[in-house]
Enzyme design. Structure first.
Site, PDB file in Angstrom:
ATOM      1  N   ARG B  10       0.842  -1.206   0.000  1.00  0.00           N
ATOM      2  CA  ARG B  10       0.000   0.000   0.000  1.00  0.00           C
ATOM      3  C   ARG B  10       0.872   1.249   0.000  1.00  0.00           C
ATOM      4  NH1 ARG B  10      -2.321   1.080   6.108  1.00  0.00           N
ATOM      5  NH2 ARG B  10      -0.663   0.040   7.241  1.00  0.00           N
ATOM      6  N   GLU B  58     -18.806   5.228  -1.804  1.00  0.00           N
ATOM      7  CA  GLU B  58     -18.081   4.531  -2.871  1.00  0.00           C
ATOM      8  C   GLU B  58     -18.774   4.644  -4.225  1.00  0.00           C
ATOM      9  OE1 GLU B  58     -18.989   3.143   0.027  1.00  0.00           O
ATOM     10  OE2 GLU B  58     -17.066   2.934   1.058  1.00  0.00           O
TER      11      GLU B  58
END
Lengths: 285, 312
Positions: B10, B58
């Site tokens: 990440r 989202e």
């Protein structure tokens, strides 16, 4: 703000009549398609494509064009009739609506149809894509408007309210939403299904400017869009257009049964005759 | 970044975005209030005017990215894989994949490693969901170095891409000699007894297993498959014909992911014995990552055991 001349009003009304006949013929020929919601959106689309929007049908991807998204994608016959009339493609294409290989899919596809700015069909998605275009406009320093036509039943989808919250919070400019508030959805009226009221208050609470109009009075629709353009310079604006599902054909008006049913031959003839005889001029929504 | 370093993909992802932002002004990043976790926050600090905070929404984020891409931007949309690939799946499908828009999707926190968040946050279905979507490319990089290369390759590629990154540190196994290309597999060890095909963070574990097997006299071929779609079918067929046994390893459900994809290729072109190591058809749980991998049979010792079992 420019007032429409009487001639312009008559011309737009004539276009609306013609578009309504094309809708009936398109759906009757294909024996499928959404009649009620296509007829209720006619004045809104004709006002946009024949008066309000900066577009060039010969150059559908012109970068500085105004954008339009049919979030209520099932009402594609009304959209296609207007695009054909405006010269994006030949009227004869309407005869291929919904057929295999057609450029005119059941729901709008931006890869297949000239003039379609976004693929839609799964309800609730248009406003978010419109926000993206408005964000792109700001980043590119452009000044076009993005118009998103949303169905009333469609507002039951939560994504609309995510989008409304975002645009309200960020004062997203260049964004105009229009609600085709015909108050009837697939199997019942909107209030009997899941009520939207107080609708204007909801949008106001989300930080939007709200305008309302008779969605079948073409002069009033144009005037409302002109007001919206002014407001959109600094933030998002929604037009709640009060309409009638199946507008222009007496036996279809206000009837959920005509949400997704095509007319048979007898009904087609009757509908065309009614539209010819007029019906749809008066703003009596 | 040196070989053998332990770095969270990440973080590698976040750093690659910053690098990319410096040379490509059309790159924008959209975040759902998890930028501090997924590391897109680094881009936000470097290029605040190209970083869009969408809130915990989202579906709207995905749609807005679609709209921006129509204006020539290359949006990187980023949130936890579990929410991106499932909560917003219809928005990805209709607003991005169907119109083939140039949006890049970062499914962060792929698989089990979620900081002990448990089943609700463990994305073990995202590869399967994304893989069957037309127009979608699916990439699952093997280490931090390849994650960065994949970010650049995905950005250069025109069309929708789903890139899966993971939260926990993963050993660096690649350096500048490695050139990531979409659709290509990498044979990291040759062998003729059995083939191990791994993707994502399971590749370093599979490579350890292959090396250990070598010491024990089992010649395991080890193939790293960073692109799940389009898949390098040729190398799978060849491995089937030459080694006769294949073991797939993934930080994902056994259903529909790498194992499913390899099974499809084998069944049609070169049937052989296949062992799929991945999560069984159950929900995960909170706990230490390595303990969970071991509990569900997806760790280095499980790969070694599976290889020995088929080579007996």
């Amino acid at each position: 703000m420019s007032r429409l001349s009487e001639n312009e009003v008559q011309e737009l009304k004539q276009t609306c009549r013609y578009v309504r006949k094309m809708i009936i013929n398109t759906i009757a020929d294909a024996q499928c398609g959404h009649t009620g919601g296509s007829l209720s959106e006619v004045e809104i689309l004709v006002a946009l494509y024949f008066h309000v929007m900066n577009i060039d049908p010969g150059n559908p991807d012109m970068p500085e064009r105004d954008r339009f998204l049919l979030s209520k994608g099932h009402s594609s016959p009304g959209y296609y009739a207007v695009l054909a009339n405006r010269g994006y493609f030949h009227e004869k294409e309407l005869g291929s609506f919904d057929a295999m290989g057609s450029m005119l899919q059941g729901h709008p596809c931006m890869l297949k149809t000239p003039g379609v700015d976004m693929s839609t069909g799964s309800l609730g998605q248009g406003l978010s894509a419109g926000i993206g275009m408005a964000l792109g406009r700001a980043k590119r320093g452009m000044d076009f408007n993005t118009y998103v036509l949303i169905g009333d039943g469609e507002l039951q989808e939560g994504q609309n309210w995510e989008a409304a919250m975002y645009a309200g919070h960020n004062k997203t400019a260049g964004l105009v939403a229009i609600i085709d508030y015909n108050k009837v959805q697939l199997a019942a009226t909107v209030p009997d299904t899941l009520n939207l009221e107080p609708l204007a208050d909801k949008w106001t609470a989300f930080g939007w400017d709200v305008l309302e109009c008779d969605g079948h009075d073409i002069a009033e629709v144009v005037e409302t869009f002109e007001k919206a353009e002014e407001i959109a310079k600094t933030g998002p604006v929604v037009i709640i257009a009060h309409t009638i599902k199946g507008k222009g054909v007496s036996f279809m008006e206000g009837k959920f049964e005509w949400h997704g049913r095509p007319p048979n031959e007898e009904e087609r003839e009757k509908a065309l005759a009614e539209i010819d005889a007029c019906g749809c001029e008066k703003g009596d929504a | 970044m040196q070989l053998g370093d332990n770095i969270a993909p990440r973080l590698a992802f976040g750093q690659a975005l910053v690098e990319l932002g410096g040379r490509n002004e059309d790159v924008v990043v959209l975040d759902c209030d998890v930028g501090a976790s997924t590391q897109t926050g680094l881009f936000g600090e470097a290029y605040p005017d190209r970083f869009y905070q969408m809130g915990i929404a989202e579906q709207n984020m995905v749609g807005a990215a679609a709209g921006m891409s129509t204006m020539g931007f290359t949006p990187w949309v980023s949130t936890f894989a579990v929410f991106l690939a499932k909560r917003a799946v219809d928005q990805i499908r209709v607003s991005i994949a169907y119109p083939k828009l140039n949006v890049k999707l970062n499914g962060a926190y792929g698989g089990i490693p979620t900081g002990k968040a448990g089943a609700t946050h463990q994305s073990v279905e995202d590869i399967a969901v994304m893989r069957c979507m037309p127009h979608m490319t699916v990439i699952c990089p093997g280490d931090p170095y390849e994650t960065q290369q994949a970010v650049y390759a995905a950005t250069d590629f025109v069309g929708p891409v789903y890139l899966r990154t993971v939260r926990c540190p993963v050993p660096v196994i690649f350096d500048e000699k490695h050139t990531f290309e979409i659709g290509r597999s990498y044979t990291l060890q040759e062998g003729s007894d059995v083939t191990i095909i791994a993707t994502g963070m399971m590749t370093p574990k599979a490579l350890d297993a292959a090396r250990e097997l070598e010491k024990e006299g089992v010649k395991a071929r080890m193939i790293h498959m960073p692109t799940i779609k389009p898949m390098d079918e040729e190398v799978i067929v060849k491995a089937s014909k030459e080694t006769g046994h294949i073991i797939t390893v993934e930080n994902h459900s056994r259903l529909g992911g790498l194992g499913g994809a390899v099974a499809e290729v084998l069944t049609e072109h070169a049937p052989c014995h296949l062992t799929r190591l991945g999560f069984p058809d159950v929900f995960g749980e909170s706990g230490d990552n390595e303990a969970i991998f071991s509990k569900f049979g997806v760790n280095t010792e499980n790969i070694i055991a599976a290889a020995k079992a088929v080579c007996r």
